[in-house]
Motif scaffolding. Structure first.
Motif, short mmCIF file in Angstrom:
data_model
loop_
_atom_site.label_atom_id
_atom_site.label_comp_id
_atom_site.label_asym_id
_atom_site.label_seq_id
_atom_site.Cartn_x
_atom_site.Cartn_y
_atom_site.Cartn_z
N ALA A 102 -36.60 -10.07 12.14
CA ALA A 102 -37.08 -11.57 12.22
C ALA A 102 -38.44 -11.82 12.57
CB ALA A 102 -36.04 -12.26 13.30
N MET A 129 -41.59 -13.86 10.55
CA MET A 129 -41.89 -14.94 10.96
C MET A 129 -43.27 -15.16 11.37
SD MET A 129 -38.72 -15.74 13.59
CE MET A 129 -39.13 -17.12 14.23
N TRP A 178 -36.94 -15.33 5.95
CA TRP A 178 -37.73 -16.37 6.86
C TRP A 178 -38.91 -16.78 5.94
CZ3 TRP A 178 -36.32 -17.85 11.38
CH2 TRP A 178 -35.22 -17.12 12.11
N GLU A 203 -35.67 -23.59 6.64
CA GLU A 203 -36.72 -22.98 7.66
C GLU A 203 -37.92 -23.77 7.57
OE1 GLU A 203 -35.51 -21.59 10.28
OE2 GLU A 203 -33.51 -21.11 9.55
#
Length: 559
Positions: free
Chosen positions: A95, A99, A267, A273
């Motif tokens: 992650a 990100m 992501w 998101e």
């Protein structure tokens, strides 16, 4: 074959009037936020992207809350009960780097090009075929993932509170439909900020009391090492190529399959998101959105991993034929065993908040993509702006109803996380390869985007349904198969894109400004606002700080 996803009937919680009062207050606040946000909705930009007006701390918390659905609460706790400390990989390598990459590298392209959605970027970079296909794929994925959250909520409420599944589905769906229809994305985002803190209030007591019940971290570690071996409590132990470990994967498939392809695919291209970052008030705030979210993401792993590990100690045969409890039962079981009334009400509210946040994030992104990228672009063009606001509200209802229809597809998976990772390998990975090649290679042709999406999606599905499910190649677990599917989808998409680009015309250079690395658009040249020189407003500093902190977290679990 997997046993169906359900929660054990014996997990009924001893809730009382205090717990239901807390739950009722939460639902009233949720609707109140929807009514308050309605006053700010005047245009389609307000409804779908909050008028691009929100501060970074709001969009950052909404960004992480949108991910705190079934994946985090039931899925990651189930992962920990089944695989142990390997769960840390989904956070620190699966992650954080992605990100940071989204914030530092990709958001200038997304925000600077002024697109309203992720698929719309493909329209600018490639052609209508790539745009329409990506819109359809994303809309399908959003509904399937929203269905996971709704189904998980229904089985949790049925087991814990005794409500029939259809009641839980109707109640949760109605509240999500109500506040998104009223206030659009602003309502969803402000509710996600609230839900973030409610979820933490639910998970922290479960984690602390769970650790206390097994003798602290040392007691937990000793018991699980004795029962499952040394590798169960380490992040990298047993991941050498050819070695056996609970996860059924080696360091290469973890790094490439999870850490690169699945992680970056999710992501950086998942509009559920990215939409939160696109609603920020300026480019700097948009870049900081995923970076702010990265810091709580580093530590949330402990709040979902530890309960799963505790459940593996308290119910040694969890998830096996010798137990009535599945891996998905880990969190509900601890709630039943450890929490007093009042705290129990907060925990139940936190679970409902998590599932509603995950569902709302996908429904709000679905209504944007279906309205702006499919309906407005290809079906009903050039209507007044108010028409698309009304249609967006209608599509929200369609999305909620479709989510109810897809919810039961998750029932064939005993580990919800495995189901979600399967969906990501099918839908997000092919989009990622098209985005990454399109953003970094000017020669990528207009036609290559469409064929890259086709090839990537097909390869991932062939690997999962034929090579893995039919036993052509022995892959030890669903998660291991998902990592391999992700790699296969990425490689196939990349190879086909390169091949097609060599035989078809590239997009004119004049049309690539602000869409390919090394070119700039006016939006990307945005000067910093006055007072934006504080360290916490510097994206590069935040990004590298998150990466270093995540890497440091591996050290205690590596030996």
């Amino acid at each position: 074959m997997h046993t169906p996803t359900y929660l054990a009937a014996g997990l009924r919680l001893p809730t009382n009037w205090l717990d239901y009062t807390i739950l009722g207050i939460y639902f009233l606040v949720v609707l109140g936020i929807g009514f308050a946000a309605r006053r700010s909705v005047k245009t389609s930009l307000d409804f779908f992207l909050s008028g691009r007006s929100l501060p970074a701390w709001v969009t950052g918390l909404a960004f992480i809350a949108a991910n705190l659905g079934a994946t985090e609460i039931l899925g990651m706790a189930a992962n920990s009960a089944q695989y142990g400390v390997y769960t840390t990989h989904w956070y620190w390598i699966g992650a954080i780097p992605a990100m940071v990459f989204l914030g530092l590298v990709m958001m200038p392209f997304y925000y600077g090009s002024k697109v309203r959605s992720v698929p719309e970027f493909l329209l600018l970079r490639f052609d209508k075929a790539a745009h329409l296909l990506s819109s359809i794929l994303f809309a399908a994925a959003a509904i399937l993932i929203a269905g996971v959250n709704l189904y998980a909520l229904a089985i949790v409420v049925e087991a814990l509170l005794g409500w029939p599944q259809w009641v839980a589905i109707v109640v949760a769906g109605a509240f999500v439909l109500g506040y998104i229809t009223l206030g659009g994305l602003s309502s969803a985002i402000y509710n996600e900020v609230l839900q973030f803190f409610v979820i933490l209030a639910a998970l922290i007591p479960i984690t602390v009391l769970g650790l206390k019940s097994v003798g602290g971290w040392d007691g937990l570690s000793d018991k699980l090492t004795s029962a499952h071996g040394d590798n169960f409590m380490t992040a990298w132990g047993g991941t050498g190529i050819g070695s056996d470990n609970p996860l059924g994967a080696n360091w290469l498939t973890i790094v490439l399959g999870l850490g690169f392809v699945l992680s970056f695919g999710y992501w950086t291209t998942n509009f559920a998101e990215v939409q939160r970052a696109l609603s920020a008030k300026n480019l700097s705030a948009a870049q900081r959105t995923p970076l702010i979210a990265a810091f709580p993401k580093i530590f949330i792993v402990f709040l979902v991993m530890i309960p799963g590990l505790v459940a593996a100690v308290l119910v040694p045969k969890i998830g096996t034929a010798g137990s009535d409890l599945q891996y998905n039962d880990a969190i509900p079981y601890l709630m039943q065993q450890l929490l007093p009334n009042g705290v129990l009400g907060i925990a139940v509210t936190g679970l409902l908040a998590a599932f509603m946040a995950g569902m709302a994030a996908n429904v709000s992104s679905f209504n944007t993509v279906f309205t702006a990228d499919i309906w407005q672009k290809y079906v009903v063009k050039d209507r007044e702006d108010s028409y698309y606001v009304r249609f967006g509200r209608l599509v929200t209802a369609v999305g909620v109803l479709a989510s109810i229809g897809t919810a039961f597809l998750a029932s064939s998976f005993s580990n919800i996380m495995a189901y979600l990772q399967t969906l990501f390998s099918f839908f997000n990975v092919p989009m990622f390869v098209v985005f990454i090649i399109g953003m970094f290679w000017k020669r990528a042709s207009m036609k290559s985007g469409f064929w890259g999406l086709i090839a990537g999606t097909t390869a991932a599905m062939v690997n999962y349904f034929w090579i893995y499910k039919q036993g052509i190649i022995d892959i030890p677990s669903d998660q291991g198969a998902n990592f391999v599917s992700a790699i296969a989808g990425f490689v196939a998409g990349a190879v086909v894109m390169i091949a097609v680009s060599l035989f078809t015309a590239p997009k004119p250079k004049a049309e690539l400004q602000g869409l390919v690395y090394g070119t700039r658009s006016p939006g990307m040249a945005e000067p910093p606002a006055k007072g934006d020189d504080a360290w916490y407003r510097k994206p590069a500093l935040l990004g590298w700080g998150a990466v270093i902190l995540a890497a440091a977290c591996y050290i205690p679990f590596s030996f």
